[in-house]
Enzyme design. Structure first.
Site, short mmCIF file in Angstrom:
data_model
loop_
_atom_site.label_atom_id
_atom_site.label_comp_id
_atom_site.label_asym_id
_atom_site.label_seq_id
_atom_site.Cartn_x
_atom_site.Cartn_y
_atom_site.Cartn_z
N GLY A 65 2.18 -9.37 11.29
CA GLY A 65 1.37 -9.61 10.09
C GLY A 65 0.72 -8.33 9.62
O GLY A 65 -0.38 -8.33 9.05
N GLY A 95 -0.57 -7.70 5.96
CA GLY A 95 -1.62 -8.56 5.43
C GLY A 95 -2.95 -7.85 5.32
O GLY A 95 -3.06 -6.64 5.57
N GLN A 96 -3.98 -8.61 4.96
CA GLN A 96 -5.29 -8.01 4.71
C GLN A 96 -5.87 -7.33 5.96
O GLN A 96 -6.28 -6.18 5.91
CB GLN A 96 -6.27 -9.08 4.21
CG GLN A 96 -7.60 -8.50 3.72
CD GLN A 96 -8.75 -9.49 3.78
OE1 GLN A 96 -8.66 -10.55 4.39
NE2 GLN A 96 -9.86 -9.13 3.16
N ASP A 146 6.16 -7.35 9.83
CA ASP A 146 5.76 -8.44 8.92
C ASP A 146 7.07 -9.03 8.39
O ASP A 146 8.15 -8.53 8.72
CB ASP A 146 4.90 -7.87 7.79
CG ASP A 146 3.95 -8.93 7.20
OD1 ASP A 146 2.72 -8.72 7.23
OD2 ASP A 146 4.43 -9.97 6.72
N ARG A 195 7.60 -9.12 5.09
CA ARG A 195 7.90 -8.47 3.81
C ARG A 195 8.94 -7.37 3.97
O ARG A 195 8.94 -6.65 4.99
CB ARG A 195 6.63 -7.80 3.25
CG ARG A 195 5.67 -8.84 2.72
CD ARG A 195 4.52 -8.20 2.03
NE ARG A 195 3.35 -9.03 2.28
CZ ARG A 195 2.12 -8.76 1.92
NH1 ARG A 195 1.86 -7.63 1.29
NH2 ARG A 195 1.13 -9.58 2.18
N ASP A 250 10.15 -11.88 12.00
CA ASP A 250 9.68 -13.23 11.69
C ASP A 250 9.04 -13.82 12.95
O ASP A 250 9.75 -14.17 13.90
CB ASP A 250 10.87 -14.08 11.21
CG ASP A 250 10.47 -15.52 10.97
OD1 ASP A 250 9.28 -15.86 11.13
OD2 ASP A 250 11.37 -16.31 10.62
N TYR A 258 -6.21 -25.46 8.76
CA TYR A 258 -6.38 -24.10 9.30
C TYR A 258 -7.41 -24.12 10.44
O TYR A 258 -7.18 -23.55 11.51
CB TYR A 258 -6.84 -23.20 8.15
CG TYR A 258 -7.19 -21.78 8.51
CD1 TYR A 258 -6.23 -20.89 8.98
CD2 TYR A 258 -8.49 -21.30 8.32
CE1 TYR A 258 -6.56 -19.58 9.27
CE2 TYR A 258 -8.83 -20.00 8.59
CZ TYR A 258 -7.86 -19.13 9.07
OH TYR A 258 -8.20 -17.84 9.35
N LYS A 261 -7.10 -23.31 14.43
CA LYS A 261 -7.91 -22.30 15.14
C LYS A 261 -8.54 -22.88 16.41
O LYS A 261 -8.54 -22.23 17.46
CB LYS A 261 -9.00 -21.74 14.20
CG LYS A 261 -8.45 -20.83 13.09
CD LYS A 261 -7.62 -19.66 13.66
CE LYS A 261 -7.13 -18.69 12.62
NZ LYS A 261 -6.17 -17.72 13.14
C1 AKB Z 1 -10.33 -18.07 4.99
O1 AKB Z 1 -11.15 -18.08 4.05
O2 AKB Z 1 -9.49 -18.95 5.17
C2 AKB Z 1 -10.41 -16.94 5.99
C3 AKB Z 1 -11.23 -17.30 7.18
C4 AKB Z 1 -12.68 -17.55 7.04
O3 AKB Z 1 -10.71 -17.39 8.25
N1 AKB Z 1 -10.92 -15.77 5.37
#
Ligand code: AKB
Length: 318
Positions: free
Chosen positions: A11, A14-15, A35, A37, A52, A141, A145
């Site tokens: 990754g 990415g940011q 990544d 890309r 990948d 998400y 986590k």
């Molecule tokens: C998001 O906004 O999904 C992320 C995070 C807080 O993990 N920046």
């Protein structure tokens, strides 16, 4: 000082990946950036390869080819996008993590994997969230986590895998754009302020969230990875805090530097996600165990972001 350790960043375009690759190279690590890309769309100060992370074979081949010792696994679908594609988000986030953990178990790799404040939810205390607290997130998400934190701890306890993690707050950086997150407004706002002098914010003006400037975030990751294993008491994921603010606070800080800047609020589905997350984080465990301390606050971050983005724009002129 860093050793000549071979590290792989998944990754990397990415940011977080972009800044982490810069920081690792600067610290003397031998980095292979990866990544999905295509290489011609990526500009990083390290050798780059398309990998990948959802393909166990692809990942294994790259790790073996480069003799990798440590993996920074930053591949993820973030909160807002994963709400649109829940099963895809879950599969990407969990499958890639399992591939990395399995490879780490077999090859004794060290691993960094980030959790997030998204692991918290509406039943978590809003202020000074303790290290050990209620984690009942309501986003896909966030669920990935919490599950990931428990799996990383499991691989550590059961197989002795040296996997380390922090719960990232919203991250603000100038080198690469974020994508698909709920906290992305805090990056977008700078580009709109400089280009148009105005911004329409997708969160309400009063939503206070924990945030961090990217230089602190990547330094924290490297410090955690360099800390002696015996000092670490948390193998789920460490709370780390930078500073907290609401959209109206960052707008005010920008207005102090760009007096004509205006902001309007048009909260959308991301506002509802943000309101399930806490306001402030207690990071005592990270401070005690491995010396974590942020250097930036809201004002120093805003000053640096504006200067860096302006510099970037000027230097990218033909
Ligand atoms: C998001 O906004 O999904 C992320 C995070 C807080 O993990 N920046």
């Amino acid at each position: 000082m860093a050793t000549q350790q071979k590290v792989m960043v998944l990754g990397a375009a990415g940011q977080v990946g972009t800044d982490l690759v810069h920081a690792l190279v600067q610290r003397g690590y031998d980095v292979i950036a990866t990544d999905i890309r295509p290489a011609d769309q990526v500009d990083l100060p390290a050798p780059y390869e398309v990998v990948d992370a959802t393909s166990a074979d692809n990942l294994r081949a790259a790790v073996e080819r480069h003799g990798v010792q440590t993996v920074y696994h930053l591949v993820a679908m973030l909160s807002a996008t994963a709400e649109r594609f829940p099963h895809r988000g879950w599969t990407l986030n969990m499958q890639s993590l399992f591939h990395v953990l399995e490879l780490a178990r077999e090859k004794r790799l060290r691993v960094f994997w980030p959790s997030s404040i998204a692991a918290f939810g509406p039943t978590t205390p809003k202020d000074a969230v303790p290290q050990h607290t209620i984690t009942e997130p309501t986003t896909v998400y966030g669920i990935s986590k919490v599950a990931g934190e428990l799996w990383t701890q499991y691989y550590h306890l059961k197989y002795g895998v040296d996997v380390r993690s922090v719960r990232f707050p919203g991250l603000i950086g100038w080198r690469a754009m974020p994508g698909g997150g709920t906290t992305d407004y805090a990056v977008d706002i700078f580009y709109h302020a400089l280009r148009e002098g105005s911004y329409t914010c997708f969160l309400g003006e009063d939503v206070v969230l924990p945030m961090m400037y990217m230089p602190d975030a990547v330094r924290g990751v490297i410090e955690l990875m360099e800390a002696p294993a015996e000092r670490l008491t948390v193998r789920t994921s460490y709370n780390i805090a930078g500073f907290s603010f609401a959209p109206r606070d960052i707008a005010e800080a920008i207005r102090r530097r760009i007096p004509d800047f205006t902001i309007r609020y048009a909260p959308d589905h991301r506002d509802a996600i943000a309101r399930t997350w806490p306001h402030t984080i207690d990071d005592t465990a990270a401070r005690t165990d491995w010396g974590w301390a942020p250097a930036y606050d809201l004002d120093t971050m805003v000053t640096d972001m504006l200067a860096r983005i302006q510099q970037k724009a000027v230097s990218s002129l033909p």
